[in-house]
Design a protein around this motif. Structure first.
Motif, PDB file in Angstrom:
ATOM      1  N   ALA A 284       0.816  -1.211   0.000  1.00  0.00           N
ATOM      2  CA  ALA A 284       0.000   0.000   0.000  1.00  0.00           C
ATOM      3  C   ALA A 284       0.850   1.261   0.000  1.00  0.00           C
ATOM      4  O   ALA A 284       0.464   2.279  -0.593  1.00  0.00           O
ATOM      5  CB  ALA A 284      -0.932  -0.003   1.210  1.00  0.00           C
ATOM      6  N   GLY A 285       2.023   1.205   0.652  1.00  0.00           N
ATOM      7  CA  GLY A 285       2.814   2.426   0.823  1.00  0.00           C
ATOM      8  C   GLY A 285       3.966   2.592  -0.139  1.00  0.00           C
ATOM      9  O   GLY A 285       4.601   3.652  -0.160  1.00  0.00           O
ATOM     10  N   PHE A 286       4.234   1.586  -0.965  1.00  0.00           N
ATOM     11  CA  PHE A 286       5.409   1.672  -1.837  1.00  0.00           C
ATOM     12  C   PHE A 286       5.166   2.609  -3.008  1.00  0.00           C
ATOM     13  O   PHE A 286       4.185   2.484  -3.738  1.00  0.00           O
ATOM     14  CB  PHE A 286       5.776   0.286  -2.364  1.00  0.00           C
ATOM     15  CG  PHE A 286       6.973   0.305  -3.286  1.00  0.00           C
ATOM     16  CD1 PHE A 286       8.223   0.658  -2.807  1.00  0.00           C
ATOM     17  CD2 PHE A 286       6.834   0.002  -4.632  1.00  0.00           C
ATOM     18  CE1 PHE A 286       9.322   0.689  -3.649  1.00  0.00           C
ATOM     19  CE2 PHE A 286       7.927   0.021  -5.486  1.00  0.00           C
ATOM     20  CZ  PHE A 286       9.174   0.368  -4.987  1.00  0.00           C
ATOM     21  N   ASP A 287       6.076   3.543  -3.188  1.00  0.00           N
ATOM     22  CA  ASP A 287       6.027   4.491  -4.298  1.00  0.00           C
ATOM     23  C   ASP A 287       7.459   4.690  -4.783  1.00  0.00           C
ATOM     24  O   ASP A 287       8.269   5.323  -4.088  1.00  0.00           O
ATOM     25  CB  ASP A 287       5.429   5.820  -3.841  1.00  0.00           C
ATOM     26  CG  ASP A 287       5.396   6.862  -4.953  1.00  0.00           C
ATOM     27  OD1 ASP A 287       5.868   6.567  -6.063  1.00  0.00           O
ATOM     28  OD2 ASP A 287       4.905   7.973  -4.692  1.00  0.00           O
ATOM     29  N   PRO A 288       7.818   4.147  -5.959  1.00  0.00           N
ATOM     30  CA  PRO A 288       9.207   4.272  -6.421  1.00  0.00           C
ATOM     31  C   PRO A 288       9.708   5.714  -6.465  1.00  0.00           C
ATOM     32  O   PRO A 288      10.896   5.962  -6.228  1.00  0.00           O
ATOM     33  CB  PRO A 288       9.160   3.669  -7.828  1.00  0.00           C
ATOM     34  CG  PRO A 288       8.013   2.721  -7.796  1.00  0.00           C
ATOM     35  CD  PRO A 288       6.993   3.367  -6.900  1.00  0.00           C
ATOM     36  N   ALA A 289       8.828   6.651  -6.749  1.00  0.00           N
ATOM     37  CA  ALA A 289       9.252   8.052  -6.853  1.00  0.00           C
ATOM     38  C   ALA A 289       9.721   8.611  -5.517  1.00  0.00           C
ATOM     39  O   ALA A 289      10.492   9.580  -5.475  1.00  0.00           O
ATOM     40  CB  ALA A 289       8.110   8.906  -7.406  1.00  0.00           C
ATOM     41  N   ARG A 290       9.259   8.026  -4.400  1.00  0.00           N
ATOM     42  CA  ARG A 290       9.621   8.523  -3.073  1.00  0.00           C
ATOM     43  C   ARG A 290      10.740   7.727  -2.428  1.00  0.00           C
ATOM     44  O   ARG A 290      11.187   8.036  -1.321  1.00  0.00           O
ATOM     45  CB  ARG A 290       8.389   8.481  -2.156  1.00  0.00           C
ATOM     46  CG  ARG A 290       7.284   9.447  -2.537  1.00  0.00           C
ATOM     47  CD  ARG A 290       6.081   9.258  -1.612  1.00  0.00           C
ATOM     48  NE  ARG A 290       6.488   9.141  -0.213  1.00  0.00           N
ATOM     49  CZ  ARG A 290       6.059   8.198   0.628  1.00  0.00           C
ATOM     50  NH1 ARG A 290       5.216   7.272   0.208  1.00  0.00           N
ATOM     51  NH2 ARG A 290       6.465   8.169   1.883  1.00  0.00           N
ATOM     52  N   MET A 291      11.219   6.709  -3.101  1.00  0.00           N
ATOM     53  CA  MET A 291      12.214   5.809  -2.518  1.00  0.00           C
ATOM     54  C   MET A 291      13.564   6.500  -2.360  1.00  0.00           C
ATOM     55  O   MET A 291      14.000   7.264  -3.221  1.00  0.00           O
ATOM     56  CB  MET A 291      12.372   4.577  -3.409  1.00  0.00           C
ATOM     57  CG  MET A 291      13.219   3.484  -2.831  1.00  0.00           C
ATOM     58  SD  MET A 291      13.415   2.121  -4.018  1.00  0.00           S
ATOM     59  CE  MET A 291      14.569   2.878  -5.169  1.00  0.00           C
ATOM     60  N   VAL A 292      14.257   6.222  -1.251  1.00  0.00           N
ATOM     61  CA  VAL A 292      15.604   6.729  -1.030  1.00  0.00           C
ATOM     62  C   VAL A 292      16.511   6.235  -2.145  1.00  0.00           C
ATOM     63  O   VAL A 292      16.485   5.061  -2.514  1.00  0.00           O
ATOM     64  CB  VAL A 292      16.120   6.257   0.348  1.00  0.00           C
ATOM     65  CG1 VAL A 292      17.618   6.477   0.468  1.00  0.00           C
ATOM     66  CG2 VAL A 292      15.391   6.984   1.469  1.00  0.00           C
TER      67      VAL A 292
END
Length: 316
Positions: A284-292
């Motif tokens: 639900a929370g995974f977003d590649p654009a926000r990944m470190v």
């Protein structure tokens, strides 16, 4: 998200040379989250052409299934697919793109490098030998109980591929090995043939393999196979700042069991999302654009309890 029928696939393709450390697990889970989040199937492949430890493949898959991962179809073993690699190599040979290489690793390291080539790059020593020179070199290796490797003939130019994490990856094409001198099919050929024939159009893996993407894309095109989308994700480093390894201490899931280490919380925080509570939370929370985008450091000595495990993560 349920994978759409007929859509492409992502994959995780570990080498069954031993138990996975948590950096490997994190990369595999990212491949799963990326595939499911884009509606793709998720496939599993054992890259078992070399360095196989008995029982490792089964333990690796069991750990991922225990984390809730569902794979589509049965696991695939590269050792069962060697006929396909031989066929691909034969097609390249028919196109005049394969030649025998008689060099040892020591020969390559000692040879002068081509301008702008990375250290240790193959300098093309055997590329243009005539038949007499090749026959003499074959006999020399035969007397030593060795056989020549097979290499792909390239023009040495640069190739750039897109990457969902790094933007672009550019590398110089080299005459990569297709089959080693011991008869084992090389990683670069096997992975390209497998990804193409398995319908894998999304490759998520550690960024230590990023420089391989341009040459693999080139090889895929020579074989008439589609080039996948690449996403090379940051590594987990050990306390010295080097790539995490088993010598760093308690780094496998089995070693960390009973220490209070919270894998899901650590994975979420290490990727910049805050602690996850489980697979559903991660999906639900995974977003590649926000990944470190930076590597993180994991210190096994700080893992006496879950709180210390999470606070031990620092951006490099």
């Amino acid at each position: 998200m349920q994978a759409a029928e007929g859509k492409g696939a992502g994959r995780f393709a570990p080498s069954p040379s031993g138990d996975l450390h948590i950096g490997n697990v994190r990369t595999g889970m990212l491949a799963y989250l990326w595939a499911r989040g884009s509606g793709r199937r998720f496939l599993w492949r054992d890259e078992d052409l070399d360095r196989v430890r008995a029982g490792a493949a089964e333990r690796q898959l069991a750990e991922f299934r225990a984390l809730g991962v569902r794979i589509d179809g049965a696991p695939v073993a590269q050792s069962a697919r060697t006929a396909g690699y031989a066929d691909a190599c034969a097609r390249l040979e028919e196109a005049g793109l394969v030649y025998e290489c008689f060099c040892s690793r020591r020969d390559i390291l000692a040879a002068p490098s081509a301008p702008h080539a990375p250290p240790g790059a193959y300098p093309g020593t055997c590329r243009d030998l005539d038949e007499g020179q090749r026959a003499q070199a074959r006999e020399r290796l035969r007397s030593q109980g060795r056989s020549p490797a097979l290499r792909l003939r390239t023009d040495g130019g640069e190739r750039t591929v897109g990457d969902e994490v790094r933007g672009e990856v550019t590398a110089r094409l080299d005459d990569l090995v297709l089959r080693r001198g011991d008869g084992v099919w090389a990683y670069n050929l096997a992975v390209v043939v497998d990804d193409g024939e398995m319908g894998i159009d999304q490759v998520v893996r550690g960024d230590d393999l990023a420089s391989s993407a341009p040459r693999q894309a080139h090889l895929a095109e020579l074989l008439g196979l589609p080039v996948p989308q690449y996403a090379h994700v940051p590594l987990v480093l050990g306390p010295t700042g080097q790539r995490l390894a088993k010598r760093d201490g308690a780094v496998t899931l089995a070693q960390l069991a009973g220490t209070g280490f919270d894998l899901w919380a650590w994975m979420g925080e290490s990727l910049g999302f805050g602690p996850w509570t489980g697979l559903d939370d991660a999906l639900a929370g995974f977003d590649p654009a926000r990944m470190v985008r930076e590597p993180v450091v994991f210190d096994p000595d700080a893992n006496a309890c879950g709180a210390h495990a999470r606070s031990a993560m620092t951006s490099r």
